[in-house]
Every structure is written in C-alpha cells, then in structure tokens.
Design a protein around this motif. Structure first.
Motif, mmCIF file in Angstrom:
data_model
loop_
_atom_site.group_PDB
_atom_site.id
_atom_site.type_symbol
_atom_site.label_atom_id
_atom_site.label_comp_id
_atom_site.label_asym_id
_atom_site.label_seq_id
_atom_site.Cartn_x
_atom_site.Cartn_y
_atom_site.Cartn_z
ATOM 1 N N VAL A 38 0.635 -2.623 3.535
ATOM 2 C CA VAL A 38 0.381 -1.217 3.212
ATOM 3 C C VAL A 38 1.669 -0.563 2.725
ATOM 4 O O VAL A 38 2.732 -0.748 3.315
ATOM 5 C CB VAL A 38 -0.158 -0.473 4.470
ATOM 6 N N TYR A 45 6.856 -1.489 1.853
ATOM 7 C CA TYR A 45 5.626 -2.098 2.329
ATOM 8 C C TYR A 45 5.773 -2.545 3.772
ATOM 9 O O TYR A 45 6.852 -2.967 4.191
ATOM 10 C CB TYR A 45 5.245 -3.304 1.465
ATOM 11 N N GLN A 86 -4.922 3.026 -0.695
ATOM 12 C CA GLN A 86 -4.224 1.746 -0.698
ATOM 13 C C GLN A 86 -5.036 0.637 -1.381
ATOM 14 O O GLN A 86 -4.532 -0.461 -1.577
ATOM 15 C CB GLN A 86 -3.946 1.297 0.745
#
Length: 89
Positions: A38, A45, A86
């Motif tokens: 994510v 990330y 996302q």
C-alpha cells in the motif's frame, strides 16, 4: 479456460474467480499468505502480510477449493473497501 474459474461472491456479486491459488495450496500443502503493498501518504510503500490460511483437506475437494477462494475474495474485498484509491481492477 472457463473451467479454471468459479463464480464466487465478491463485493456482493458473483465474480469469476481463478482457481489457481487453491490448486497451488492443495498441490504444495503450503498455506496462502495474503500480502499487499500500500502506498502511504509519505509516498513510501508498506508491505503487510496477514495470517496464512490453508486448503482444508478434510473437506471434499470442491468444498475446500470454494472455502479457500471465498476467504481470499473476502480478504481482497476488505482491502479494497479500506482503501479503494489503492486499487485498479
């Protein structure tokens, strides 16, 4: 091939779900480990893994396949609902 997928619940609707993850779990005896990456607000990330789940060999094969795939779809659905920005599907 069409037979390599099953119609299973996903975001409230039946969706073609590939059976390969269940087949790999059954053939290898290894559990599936749900993992996602994510993008955070800082532009970095973060990788996270959830508790593994295994193919239940005590169930008949079609029932065990369906159970593990439904759990996998439910995991994806939870992730998407938590951060829809996302995902591109």
């Amino acid at each position: 091939r069409r037979r390599d997928a099953e119609l299973l619940p996903f975001v409230g609707m039946p969706a073609r779900t590939l059976t390969a993850p269940a087949a790999l779990a059954r053939a290898s005896g290894a559990p599936l480990v749900p993992a996602r990456c994510v993008l955070g607000p800082d532009g970095r990330y973060a990788l996270s893994c959830e508790e593994p789940f295994a193919f239940d060999s005590a169930l008949p094969r079609p029932a065990a396949r369906r159970a593990i795939l439904e759990r996998l779809n439910a995991t994806y659905e939870r992730w998407i609902r938590a951060g829809p920005e996302q995902w591109a599907w």
